[in-house]
Enzyme design. Structure first.
Site, PDB file in Angstrom:
ATOM      1  N   HIS A  45       0.935  -1.228   0.147  1.00  0.00           N
ATOM      2  CA  HIS A  45      -0.038  -0.335   0.019  1.00  0.00           C
ATOM      3  C   HIS A  45       0.919   1.136  -0.148  1.00  0.00           C
ATOM      4  O   HIS A  45       2.166   1.163   0.048  1.00  0.00           O
ATOM      5  CB  HIS A  45      -0.815   0.143   1.385  1.00  0.00           C
ATOM      6  CG  HIS A  45      -0.103   0.092   2.469  1.00  0.00           C
ATOM      7  ND1 HIS A  45       0.349  -0.869   3.209  1.00  0.00           N
ATOM      8  CD2 HIS A  45      -0.018   1.292   3.229  1.00  0.00           C
ATOM      9  CE1 HIS A  45       0.965  -0.464   4.336  1.00  0.00           C
ATOM     10  NE2 HIS A  45       0.962   0.929   4.407  1.00  0.00           N
ATOM     11  N   HIS A 131       5.852   6.762  -1.582  1.00  0.00           N
ATOM     12  CA  HIS A 131       6.443   5.508  -1.697  1.00  0.00           C
ATOM     13  C   HIS A 131       5.649   4.161  -1.509  1.00  0.00           C
ATOM     14  O   HIS A 131       4.765   4.732  -0.634  1.00  0.00           O
ATOM     15  CB  HIS A 131       7.879   5.594  -1.093  1.00  0.00           C
ATOM     16  CG  HIS A 131       7.868   5.364   0.299  1.00  0.00           C
ATOM     17  ND1 HIS A 131       7.289   6.245   1.242  1.00  0.00           N
ATOM     18  CD2 HIS A 131       7.712   4.278   1.286  1.00  0.00           C
ATOM     19  CE1 HIS A 131       7.284   6.051   2.465  1.00  0.00           C
ATOM     20  NE2 HIS A 131       7.480   4.613   2.641  1.00  0.00           N
TER      21      HIS A 131
END
Length: 185
Positions: A45, A131
């Site tokens: 995620h 990220h």
């Protein structure tokens, strides 16, 4: 152990199953790096806000905040490309995949931050670099050399943002969706 009235949580962009499979294949190319605890593909995620332990009675307010922010943005594509280390390649703690053209994610994050602060909801305010974490280093490692021939480019559509519960277990975390706010179609 958390008190019955608290949950460990974060706000995120979840990754579709096809993209998770592609990321798992890329991750395998880096498994020559020793000392990393690799993230399970089911747990991939992009964290927008780490909330930590919150009172369960805040779930409704946080859900409202997600609804508010999600209605400001249309669905959009994320391009995953390149990789890096936090804090840096000489003393790595986290191995991540980067996001190209991340302006919309940064704007969503800013809006979430503003509304969380306005509602006195505490969250981790460390500097944000969009990220996706592939792994965390279990021990201190000196400089890592990555072959330059590992290239990739993955694009997927973001349709929603999520409030997630994180349950920490000895064998690794389990993430459950608490609430989903859909972006504008």
């Amino acid at each position: 152990m958390l008190a019955d009235n608290k949950i460990r949580s974060f706000i995120s962009i979840e990754i579709d199953e096809n993209t998770k499979k592609q990321l798992a294949e890329i991750s395998k190319k880096f498994h020559f790096i020793k000392g990393i605890k690799w993230v399970e593909p089911t747990n991939y995620h992009i964290t927008l806000n780490f909330l930590g332990e919150i009172q369960k009675n805040l779930v409704c307010k946080i859900s409202e905040i997600l609804d508010d922010v999600s209605q400001r943005y249309p669905t959009f594509d994320i391009e995953l490309t390149d990789f890096g280390f936090f804090p840096n390649q000489r003393r790595p703690k986290v191995f991540w995949i980067g996001i190209k053209n991340s302006e919309i994610i940064i704007n969503i994050k800013k809006d979430l931050d503003e509304l969380l602060k306005k509602n006195n909801i505490v969250f981790d305010e460390k500097p944000f670099k969009p990220h996706l974490t592939l792994g965390r280093f279990k021990e201190e490692i000196n400089t890592i050399v990555i072959p330059e021939n590992i290239k990739f480019n993955i694009t997927f559509e973001v349709k929603s943002i999520h409030l997630m519960q994180s349950i920490l277990l000895k064998q690794g975390p389990i993430y459950n969706v608490i609430y989903t706010a859909k972006l504008i179609n």
